[in-house]
Each structure stands twice: as C-alpha cells, then as structure tokens.
Design a protein around this motif. Structure first.
Motif, PDB file in Angstrom:
ATOM      1  N   LEU A  42       0.812  -1.208   0.000  1.00 28.22           N
ATOM      2  CA  LEU A  42       0.000   0.000   0.000  1.00 28.22           C
ATOM      3  C   LEU A  42       0.846   1.260   0.000  1.00 28.22           C
ATOM      4  O   LEU A  42       0.533   2.230  -0.675  1.00 28.22           O
ATOM      5  CB  LEU A  42      -0.922  -0.012   1.224  1.00 28.22           C
ATOM      6  CG  LEU A  42      -1.883   1.147   1.362  1.00 28.22           C
ATOM      7  CD1 LEU A  42      -2.868   1.151   0.206  1.00 28.22           C
ATOM      8  CD2 LEU A  42      -2.625   1.083   2.675  1.00 28.22           C
ATOM      9  N   SER A  43       1.912   1.273   0.765  1.00 26.30           N
ATOM     10  CA  SER A  43       2.675   2.506   0.919  1.00 26.30           C
ATOM     11  C   SER A  43       3.884   2.579  -0.010  1.00 26.30           C
ATOM     12  O   SER A  43       4.633   3.519   0.055  1.00 26.30           O
ATOM     13  CB  SER A  43       3.157   2.636   2.375  1.00 26.30           C
ATOM     14  OG  SER A  43       3.929   1.512   2.736  1.00 26.30           O
ATOM     15  N   GLY A  44       4.073   1.588  -0.878  1.00 25.03           N
ATOM     16  CA  GLY A  44       5.232   1.582  -1.738  1.00 25.03           C
ATOM     17  C   GLY A  44       4.972   2.274  -3.057  1.00 25.03           C
ATOM     18  O   GLY A  44       3.905   2.811  -3.305  1.00 25.03           O
ATOM     19  N   SER A  45       5.959   2.195  -3.925  1.00 24.81           N
ATOM     20  CA  SER A  45       5.835   2.855  -5.213  1.00 24.81           C
ATOM     21  C   SER A  45       5.605   1.856  -6.343  1.00 24.81           C
ATOM     22  O   SER A  45       5.661   2.204  -7.504  1.00 24.81           O
ATOM     23  CB  SER A  45       7.118   3.651  -5.509  1.00 24.81           C
ATOM     24  OG  SER A  45       8.243   2.800  -5.485  1.00 24.81           O
ATOM     25  N   VAL A  46       5.373   0.576  -5.978  1.00 25.72           N
ATOM     26  CA  VAL A  46       5.123  -0.443  -6.990  1.00 25.72           C
ATOM     27  C   VAL A  46       3.751  -0.195  -7.582  1.00 25.72           C
ATOM     28  O   VAL A  46       2.860   0.284  -6.911  1.00 25.72           O
ATOM     29  CB  VAL A  46       5.174  -1.848  -6.325  1.00 25.72           C
ATOM     30  CG1 VAL A  46       5.029  -2.942  -7.372  1.00 25.72           C
ATOM     31  CG2 VAL A  46       6.485  -2.009  -5.590  1.00 25.72           C
ATOM     32  N   THR A  62      -8.155  -6.796  -5.817  1.00 24.14           N
ATOM     33  CA  THR A  62      -7.756  -7.778  -4.822  1.00 24.14           C
ATOM     34  C   THR A  62      -6.705  -7.232  -3.862  1.00 24.14           C
ATOM     35  O   THR A  62      -6.294  -7.938  -2.958  1.00 24.14           O
ATOM     36  CB  THR A  62      -7.193  -9.027  -5.523  1.00 24.14           C
ATOM     37  OG1 THR A  62      -6.110  -8.626  -6.368  1.00 24.14           O
ATOM     38  CG2 THR A  62      -8.276  -9.697  -6.354  1.00 24.14           C
ATOM     39  N   TRP A  63      -6.287  -5.992  -4.086  1.00 26.26           N
ATOM     40  CA  TRP A  63      -5.301  -5.384  -3.177  1.00 26.26           C
ATOM     41  C   TRP A  63      -5.596  -3.886  -3.083  1.00 26.26           C
ATOM     42  O   TRP A  63      -5.933  -3.253  -4.074  1.00 26.26           O
ATOM     43  CB  TRP A  63      -3.886  -5.614  -3.696  1.00 26.26           C
ATOM     44  CG  TRP A  63      -2.854  -5.282  -2.656  1.00 26.26           C
ATOM     45  CD1 TRP A  63      -2.161  -4.124  -2.521  1.00 26.26           C
ATOM     46  CD2 TRP A  63      -2.440  -6.125  -1.588  1.00 26.26           C
ATOM     47  NE1 TRP A  63      -1.330  -4.180  -1.430  1.00 26.26           N
ATOM     48  CE2 TRP A  63      -1.483  -5.399  -0.834  1.00 26.26           C
ATOM     49  CE3 TRP A  63      -2.785  -7.411  -1.174  1.00 26.26           C
ATOM     50  CZ2 TRP A  63      -0.867  -5.927   0.292  1.00 26.26           C
ATOM     51  CZ3 TRP A  63      -2.162  -7.938  -0.059  1.00 26.26           C
ATOM     52  CH2 TRP A  63      -1.214  -7.198   0.661  1.00 26.26           C
ATOM     53  N   PRO A  64      -5.491  -3.300  -1.899  1.00 27.12           N
ATOM     54  CA  PRO A  64      -5.810  -1.874  -1.750  1.00 27.12           C
ATOM     55  C   PRO A  64      -4.812  -0.977  -2.465  1.00 27.12           C
ATOM     56  O   PRO A  64      -3.639  -1.311  -2.603  1.00 27.12           O
ATOM     57  CB  PRO A  64      -5.755  -1.662  -0.234  1.00 27.12           C
ATOM     58  CG  PRO A  64      -4.853  -2.744   0.270  1.00 27.12           C
ATOM     59  CD  PRO A  64      -5.094  -3.930  -0.622  1.00 27.12           C
ATOM     60  N   ARG A 149     -13.024   2.053  -1.775  1.00 31.02           N
ATOM     61  CA  ARG A 149     -12.650   0.853  -2.517  1.00 31.02           C
ATOM     62  C   ARG A 149     -11.695  -0.017  -1.703  1.00 31.02           C
ATOM     63  O   ARG A 149     -11.799  -1.243  -1.713  1.00 31.02           O
ATOM     64  CB  ARG A 149     -11.994   1.243  -3.849  1.00 31.02           C
ATOM     65  CG  ARG A 149     -12.829   2.098  -4.754  1.00 31.02           C
ATOM     66  CD  ARG A 149     -13.969   1.348  -5.376  1.00 31.02           C
ATOM     67  NE  ARG A 149     -13.544   0.484  -6.464  1.00 31.02           N
ATOM     68  CZ  ARG A 149     -14.380  -0.133  -7.296  1.00 31.02           C
ATOM     69  NH1 ARG A 149     -15.675   0.011  -7.142  1.00 31.02           N
ATOM     70  NH2 ARG A 149     -13.939  -0.905  -8.257  1.00 31.02           N
ATOM     71  N   ASN A 150     -10.787   0.628  -0.990  1.00 32.57           N
ATOM     72  CA  ASN A 150      -9.894  -0.135  -0.112  1.00 32.57           C
ATOM     73  C   ASN A 150     -10.682  -0.834   0.983  1.00 32.57           C
ATOM     74  O   ASN A 150     -10.379  -1.972   1.358  1.00 32.57           O
ATOM     75  CB  ASN A 150      -8.856   0.793   0.519  1.00 32.57           C
ATOM     76  CG  ASN A 150      -7.820   1.278  -0.475  1.00 32.57           C
ATOM     77  OD1 ASN A 150      -7.698   0.743  -1.569  1.00 32.57           O
ATOM     78  ND2 ASN A 150      -7.078   2.305  -0.102  1.00 32.57           N
ATOM     79  N   ALA A 274      -2.996  -2.515   5.734  1.00 31.67           N
ATOM     80  CA  ALA A 274      -2.401  -3.092   4.537  1.00 31.67           C
ATOM     81  C   ALA A 274      -0.995  -3.602   4.813  1.00 31.67           C
ATOM     82  O   ALA A 274      -0.565  -4.605   4.238  1.00 31.67           O
ATOM     83  CB  ALA A 274      -2.369  -2.063   3.420  1.00 31.67           C
ATOM     84  N   GLY A 275      -0.264  -2.922   5.719  1.00 29.65           N
ATOM     85  CA  GLY A 275       1.072  -3.377   6.066  1.00 29.65           C
ATOM     86  C   GLY A 275       1.052  -4.728   6.750  1.00 29.65           C
ATOM     87  O   GLY A 275       1.892  -5.593   6.484  1.00 29.65           O
ATOM     88  N   ILE A 276       0.068  -4.915   7.641  1.00 31.37           N
ATOM     89  CA  ILE A 276      -0.071  -6.202   8.320  1.00 31.37           C
ATOM     90  C   ILE A 276      -0.418  -7.288   7.311  1.00 31.37           C
ATOM     91  O   ILE A 276       0.107  -8.400   7.353  1.00 31.37           O
ATOM     92  CB  ILE A 276      -1.150  -6.105   9.424  1.00 31.37           C
ATOM     93  CG1 ILE A 276      -0.655  -5.186  10.541  1.00 31.37           C
ATOM     94  CG2 ILE A 276      -1.488  -7.485   9.966  1.00 31.37           C
ATOM     95  CD1 ILE A 276      -1.688  -4.928  11.615  1.00 31.37           C
ATOM     96  N   ARG A 277      -1.308  -6.949   6.374  1.00 30.35           N
ATOM     97  CA  ARG A 277      -1.694  -7.920   5.352  1.00 30.35           C
ATOM     98  C   ARG A 277      -0.498  -8.287   4.484  1.00 30.35           C
ATOM     99  O   ARG A 277      -0.297  -9.447   4.126  1.00 30.35           O
ATOM    100  CB  ARG A 277      -2.808  -7.336   4.495  1.00 30.35           C
ATOM    101  CG  ARG A 277      -3.260  -8.245   3.363  1.00 30.35           C
ATOM    102  CD  ARG A 277      -4.450  -7.667   2.637  1.00 30.35           C
ATOM    103  NE  ARG A 277      -4.830  -8.513   1.517  1.00 30.35           N
ATOM    104  CZ  ARG A 277      -5.904  -8.324   0.775  1.00 30.35           C
ATOM    105  NH1 ARG A 277      -6.704  -7.310   1.052  1.00 30.35           N
ATOM    106  NH2 ARG A 277      -6.193  -9.128  -0.227  1.00 30.35           N
ATOM    107  N   GLN A 278       0.309  -7.298   4.155  1.00 28.76           N
ATOM    108  CA  GLN A 278       1.483  -7.553   3.336  1.00 28.76           C
ATOM    109  C   GLN A 278       2.470  -8.452   4.074  1.00 28.76           C
ATOM    110  O   GLN A 278       3.041  -9.375   3.490  1.00 28.76           O
ATOM    111  CB  GLN A 278       2.154  -6.235   2.966  1.00 28.76           C
ATOM    112  CG  GLN A 278       3.404  -6.396   2.117  1.00 28.76           C
ATOM    113  CD  GLN A 278       4.126  -5.078   1.913  1.00 28.76           C
ATOM    114  OE1 GLN A 278       3.665  -4.047   2.366  1.00 28.76           O
ATOM    115  NE2 GLN A 278       5.261  -5.126   1.247  1.00 28.76           N
TER     116      GLN A 278
END
Length: 293
Positions: A42-46, A62-64, A149-150, A274-278
C-alpha cells in the motif's frame, strides 16, 4: 433477528449482537494470511492493485491502492481552505465595520474610497475561498472513493453502501446530509486493524463524528447566512448579515481542521492494516520455502 448495533448482520449473541459487533468474529478463511499473487504494498511505489473482482463485492481490486499521496494533497488543499477562510473573515469583518459606521452616521460615504476598496477586497476573498473549496472538494471526493474501494478489500461485510455512493452521495439533495456519513462509517470500521488473532477491534468514531457534525453545522449556518445577506437592504441589516457570514466562515474553518484529522486518521489506519496484510502474505509465501528439503 438483525444485530441491534449495525442492523446489517444476523445477531448471534444473547444481547443481540453479530459476530462483528460483539468482537467474536473468527478469522476469515484465508483472510489476512491468504497469499495474494502479484500484490503490491500500500505505501510503496510499486504499481497499484492486481485487477480482478472480489466475489460478492462491487468489483473492488484484490489489493488496496495507496491513499497516502492523495491524502497529502487533500490536507494541503484543506490548509488553503483554512487560509482562505481567515482571509474572507478578516475582509468581511472590516467591511462590516464600515456598514456599522454608516448605520450610526448616515452621512458617511462607504460607496467610494475606503468603502469601495473594502468591498473589492471582500469580493476577492470570496473568489479565493470558492476556488479553494471547489479544488479541495474534488480531490477529497477522489480520496474518499479510493478509501472506500480499499474498505471493500479489507472488510466488505461492514459496508452499508456501495463505492459509487462515495461520489454520488455528495450530490443527492437532502440525502447528502447523511449518505456520505454512512459511507465514511463503513470506511472507518473496515480500516481498523484487527487483533493479532484476527478478532474484530472497535475504534471510537470520535474524529469521524466531530468532522461530520462540524461539516453539517457549517453547511446549514452558511445557507442561513447567505440567505440573510441576500435579503439585507438597510445598513444595520447588512452589518448583522455580515456578522453571521463571518460566523459561518469560522465554522467552515473548524470543519476544515476536523477534516484534516479525519483524512489523516483514515489514511493511517489503512496503511497499517495493509502493512499487516502484506507481512502476513510474505510470511505465508516464505513458509513453504523454509519447509522445502
């Protein structure tokens, strides 16, 4: 029987609460620990979400998607709204002082010189305020829709209204006093980080309630103030109307400050969740590799 708190899911406890509201919800099948192929943080630049519908949802990914960049832009524009409110309040109070003087002494001329300059300054301040409000409103709604949406990805079961209402709800007469709050409430509940065991956790909606209450009061007082300003004809009436308009602008300033708190709170919660999910996804992927001979 429906849950006595959320009025959405079936009550399962003796006191009439569902598994979500009672905090007894079991971990969702494959929920936070389910691997998500090709997922982006979520917080990255990908690049953003992996496209594809979520069964039972409104076509969420399927991903926020990260709301961080949008939230920063919204907060910056809200700062512009606050500055424009201060500008228009100062210009309005100055103009009001001139009309008060005219009410006390009818021989004064405020239609030229200092009075004309004060009116021009007030008009300019109003234009700046309107431009800041419109720009902020557009970007806020974009951010609001993304977080909704998230929320569909995090917890679709607690959503009371579809993602489309995150946009359309603001433009429905009368209903716009309530629909956006219902959407925001679902966003808030879905964005809350779960307990380590996957159980439901409740975070008070104080920030949400203060923001929405401040916004509604600001809108209602502003409508009354504008109506009184348009009807004012005599100097004393104009002076009183200007005071009410300044009060409405002050309430708008307070609502903007509360909006900053709301935007930051929701964005922070979504990033954490989202970080926990990642992390859980990464751990799930690493487990088979460590177990391989």
């Amino acid at each position: 029987m429906l849950c006595t708190r959320c009025r959405i899911r079936t009550a399962v406890t003796d006191d009439g609460l569902c598994t979500f509201c009672s905090g007894t919800r079991p971990p969702p099948p494959g929920g936070a620990k389910a691997p998500v192929p090709g997922a982006a943080p979520l917080s990255g630049s990908v690049p953003g979400p992996v496209p594809g519908p979520v069964p039972g949802g409104w076509g969420a990914g399927t991903w926020p998607r990260s709301p961080v960049g949008l939230s920063r832009a919204v907060v910056a524009l809200l700062g512009c709204v606050i500055a424009s409110d201060l500008f228009v309040i100062g210009a309005g109070l100055h103009l009001r002082g001139l009309w008060e003087g005219l009410a006390a002494d009818e021989s004064l001329d405020i239609y030229s010189g200092a009075g004309l300059r004060a009116q021009e300054l007030y008009d300019l301040a109003g234009t700046v305020q309107t431009a800041a409000f419109l720009a902020t409103g557009v970007l806020f709604i974009i951010w609001f829709h993304r977080t909704r949406r998230n929320a569909e990805v995090f917890e679709s079961g607690v959503q009371r209204m579809g993602p489309g209402w995150a946009v359309g709800g603001w433009f429905v007469p009368v209903a716009n006093l309530w629909f956006p709050y219902r959407v925001a409430s679902g966003i808030w509940e879905a964005s809350v980080t779960l307990h380590p065991d996957g159980g439901w956790r409740t975070v008070p909606k104080t920030v949400l309630n203060l923001w929405w209450g401040g916004w509604i009061v600001s809108v209602l007082v502003s409508r009354i103030a504008v109506s009184q300003w348009n009807r004012a004809r005599e100097p004393e009436q104009i002076s009183d109307a200007a005071a009410l308009v300044a009060a409405a602008d002050a309430l708008d300033l307070v609502a903007a400050v509360l909006a900053v708190l709301f935007v930051r709170a929701v964005t922070r919660m979504q990033v954490e969740r989202a970080g926990i999910r990642q992390s859980a996804t990464a751990a799930e992927r690493a487990a088979p590799e460590s177990a391989a001979p």
